[in-house]
Design a protein around this motif. Structure first.
Motif, PDB file in Angstrom:
ATOM      1  N   GLU A 101       0.042  12.649   0.471  1.00 18.64           N
ATOM      2  CA  GLU A 101       1.447  12.734   0.501  1.00 18.64           C
ATOM      3  C   GLU A 101       2.064  13.384   1.484  1.00 18.64           C
ATOM      4  O   GLU A 101       3.070  13.002   2.084  1.00 18.64           O
ATOM      5  CB  GLU A 101       1.733  13.359  -0.960  1.00 18.64           C
ATOM      6  CG  GLU A 101       3.396  13.568  -1.106  1.00 18.64           C
ATOM      7  CD  GLU A 101       3.612  14.182  -2.501  1.00 18.64           C
ATOM      8  OE1 GLU A 101       5.027  14.687  -2.742  1.00 18.64           O
ATOM      9  OE2 GLU A 101       2.677  14.442  -3.329  1.00 18.64           O
ATOM     10  N   ILE A 104       1.996  11.282   4.804  1.00 17.91           N
ATOM     11  CA  ILE A 104       3.135  10.286   4.772  1.00 17.91           C
ATOM     12  C   ILE A 104       4.530  10.852   4.794  1.00 17.91           C
ATOM     13  O   ILE A 104       5.275  10.384   5.765  1.00 17.91           O
ATOM     14  CB  ILE A 104       3.072   9.631   3.457  1.00 17.91           C
ATOM     15  CG1 ILE A 104       1.725   8.575   3.233  1.00 17.91           C
ATOM     16  CG2 ILE A 104       4.590   8.471   3.177  1.00 17.91           C
ATOM     17  CD1 ILE A 104       1.565   8.052   1.782  1.00 17.91           C
ATOM     18  N   LEU A 105       4.827  12.026   4.167  1.00 15.86           N
ATOM     19  CA  LEU A 105       6.217  12.432   4.721  1.00 15.86           C
ATOM     20  C   LEU A 105       6.388  13.008   6.115  1.00 15.86           C
ATOM     21  O   LEU A 105       7.500  13.213   6.535  1.00 15.86           O
ATOM     22  CB  LEU A 105       6.334  13.831   3.614  1.00 15.86           C
ATOM     23  CG  LEU A 105       6.487  13.302   2.115  1.00 15.86           C
ATOM     24  CD1 LEU A 105       6.435  14.505   1.224  1.00 15.86           C
ATOM     25  CD2 LEU A 105       7.657  12.561   1.861  1.00 15.86           C
ATOM     26  N   ILE A 108       4.996   9.334   8.772  1.00 20.06           N
ATOM     27  CA  ILE A 108       5.339   7.923   8.442  1.00 20.06           C
ATOM     28  C   ILE A 108       7.105   7.860   8.410  1.00 20.06           C
ATOM     29  O   ILE A 108       7.683   8.624   7.913  1.00 20.06           O
ATOM     30  CB  ILE A 108       4.836   7.345   7.020  1.00 20.06           C
ATOM     31  CG1 ILE A 108       3.481   7.400   7.059  1.00 20.06           C
ATOM     32  CG2 ILE A 108       5.569   5.860   6.997  1.00 20.06           C
ATOM     33  CD1 ILE A 108       2.651   6.767   8.390  1.00 20.06           C
ATOM     34  N   GLU A 110      10.688   7.453   7.649  1.00 16.30           N
ATOM     35  CA  GLU A 110      11.135   7.518   6.592  1.00 16.30           C
ATOM     36  C   GLU A 110      11.496   6.301   5.684  1.00 16.30           C
ATOM     37  O   GLU A 110      11.181   5.948   4.673  1.00 16.30           O
ATOM     38  CB  GLU A 110      12.544   8.191   6.465  1.00 16.30           C
ATOM     39  CG  GLU A 110      13.348   8.622   5.141  1.00 16.30           C
ATOM     40  CD  GLU A 110      14.330   9.375   5.187  1.00 16.30           C
ATOM     41  OE1 GLU A 110      15.007   9.829   4.251  1.00 16.30           O
ATOM     42  OE2 GLU A 110      14.743   9.824   6.291  1.00 16.30           O
ATOM     43  N   GLN A 113       8.075   5.123   4.252  1.00 18.29           N
ATOM     44  CA  GLN A 113       7.852   6.058   3.326  1.00 18.29           C
ATOM     45  C   GLN A 113       7.063   5.415   1.896  1.00 18.29           C
ATOM     46  O   GLN A 113       6.129   5.454   1.326  1.00 18.29           O
ATOM     47  CB  GLN A 113       8.264   7.271   3.030  1.00 18.29           C
ATOM     48  CG  GLN A 113       8.160   7.872   4.643  1.00 18.29           C
ATOM     49  CD  GLN A 113       8.809   9.193   4.279  1.00 18.29           C
ATOM     50  OE1 GLN A 113       9.286   9.913   3.559  1.00 18.29           O
ATOM     51  NE2 GLN A 113       8.762  10.289   5.660  1.00 18.29           N
ATOM     52  N   GLU A 114       8.232   4.952   1.147  1.00 15.43           N
ATOM     53  CA  GLU A 114       8.271   4.269   0.078  1.00 15.43           C
ATOM     54  C   GLU A 114       7.021   3.197   0.126  1.00 15.43           C
ATOM     55  O   GLU A 114       6.050   3.135  -0.968  1.00 15.43           O
ATOM     56  CB  GLU A 114       9.318   3.525  -0.524  1.00 15.43           C
ATOM     57  CG  GLU A 114       9.218   3.096  -1.898  1.00 15.43           C
ATOM     58  CD  GLU A 114      10.589   2.422  -2.557  1.00 15.43           C
ATOM     59  OE1 GLU A 114      10.652   2.040  -3.507  1.00 15.43           O
ATOM     60  OE2 GLU A 114      11.537   2.720  -1.750  1.00 15.43           O
ATOM     61  N   PHE A 116       4.346   2.916   1.841  1.00 10.13           N
ATOM     62  CA  PHE A 116       3.303   3.560   2.114  1.00 10.13           C
ATOM     63  C   PHE A 116       2.809   4.311   0.899  1.00 10.13           C
ATOM     64  O   PHE A 116       1.510   4.406   0.800  1.00 10.13           O
ATOM     65  CB  PHE A 116       3.018   4.425   3.273  1.00 10.13           C
ATOM     66  CG  PHE A 116       2.974   4.134   4.621  1.00 10.13           C
ATOM     67  CD1 PHE A 116       1.628   4.274   5.180  1.00 10.13           C
ATOM     68  CD2 PHE A 116       3.744   3.145   5.296  1.00 10.13           C
ATOM     69  CE1 PHE A 116       1.318   3.798   6.312  1.00 10.13           C
ATOM     70  CE2 PHE A 116       3.143   2.445   6.412  1.00 10.13           C
ATOM     71  CZ  PHE A 116       2.142   2.658   7.141  1.00 10.13           C
ATOM     72  N   PHE A 117       3.451   5.086   0.195  1.00  9.75           N
ATOM     73  CA  PHE A 117       3.164   5.679  -0.983  1.00  9.75           C
ATOM     74  C   PHE A 117       2.565   4.562  -1.832  1.00  9.75           C
ATOM     75  O   PHE A 117       1.685   4.947  -2.882  1.00  9.75           O
ATOM     76  CB  PHE A 117       4.440   6.378  -1.818  1.00  9.75           C
ATOM     77  CG  PHE A 117       4.748   7.782  -1.155  1.00  9.75           C
ATOM     78  CD1 PHE A 117       3.883   8.624  -1.076  1.00  9.75           C
ATOM     79  CD2 PHE A 117       6.041   7.997  -0.548  1.00  9.75           C
ATOM     80  CE1 PHE A 117       4.080   9.944  -0.762  1.00  9.75           C
ATOM     81  CE2 PHE A 117       6.191   9.449  -0.070  1.00  9.75           C
ATOM     82  CZ  PHE A 117       5.309  10.147  -0.265  1.00  9.75           C
TER      83      PHE A 117
END
Length: 209
Positions: A101, A104-105, A108, A110, A113-114, A116-117
């Motif tokens: 987490e 990614i924050l 990656i 912005e 990011q969703e 990648f999560f």
């Protein structure tokens, strides 16, 4: 922050050796492992699909190629250690999740990011794709152990690895895949000449299933 950091981190996976600290005739790294797992999963997903089970191929590929990316943070922890207790397994999973987490924050962009999560979350679950990932992951462990036993590696860790991986594969609720593995692949394996009697070991595990 940029996708560049993610791309360069992929090189680190090539330097993380699986089953560290053991003598091996063949070294395997995490990057190669992920590629092999995707190949195994692709084949056995084809078998499941032919039996009428719909496969979400996009989900399958994302799960398999990304399933061990978090090892870039914590390395390859030996299976006996990772599964020493449910509590330890849960702690390690939370550590991996937390570090992923943060990565990614921080690294990656912005707008991605969703995505990648979703792609980097734990891929093993009760879905068909999650079961296929688990099957393929254990199959690579099985083949890594087999390669060592075939060449005469007497380290008991690989004998244990072979038995555990084989047992877990046979226990998975993937009837078509397990049947093919049991009736076709294991038959081929037991006809090979090996320095250690893999045929005998395999038959003992099969008798227990």
């Amino acid at each position: 922050m940029g996708i560049h950091r993610f791309f360069t981190s992929l090189n680190d996976l090539e330097r993380i050796i699986r089953a560290p600290g053991r003598f091996k005739f063949e070294e395997h790294n995490v990057a190669a492992h992920s590629w092999k797992v995707s190949q195994y999963a692709m084949f056995f997903a084809t078998i499941e699909e032919r039996e009428g089970r719909p496969v979400d191929w996009k989900s399958l590929y994302e799960r398999t190629i990304n399933h061990d990316f978090a090892e870039v943070f914590i390395g390859d922890i030996k299976t006996p250690v990772k599964y020493a207790s449910p509590e330890l397994k849960e702690i390690l999973a939370k550590v991996e999740e937390g570090m992923m987490e943060k990565f990614i924050l921080k690294e990656i962009p912005e707008e991605f990011q969703e995505v990648f999560f979703d792609r980097m979350k734990e891929g093993k679950d009760e879905s068909l794709e999650g079961r296929l990932l688990e099957f393929a992951d254990k199959l690579d462990q099985f083949y890594e152990a087999f390669a060592e036993l075939k060449r005469g590696n007497t380290d008991k860790e690989f004998l244990k690895m072979y038995r555990i991986a084989l047992s877990k594969i046979l226990d998975l609720p993937l009837t078509a895949s397990v049947t093919y593995f049991r009736e076709v692949i294991l038959d081929d394996i037991m006809t090979e000449d090996t320095a250690i009697d893999v045929r005998k070991i395999t038959k003992r595990v099969l008798e227990a299933h």
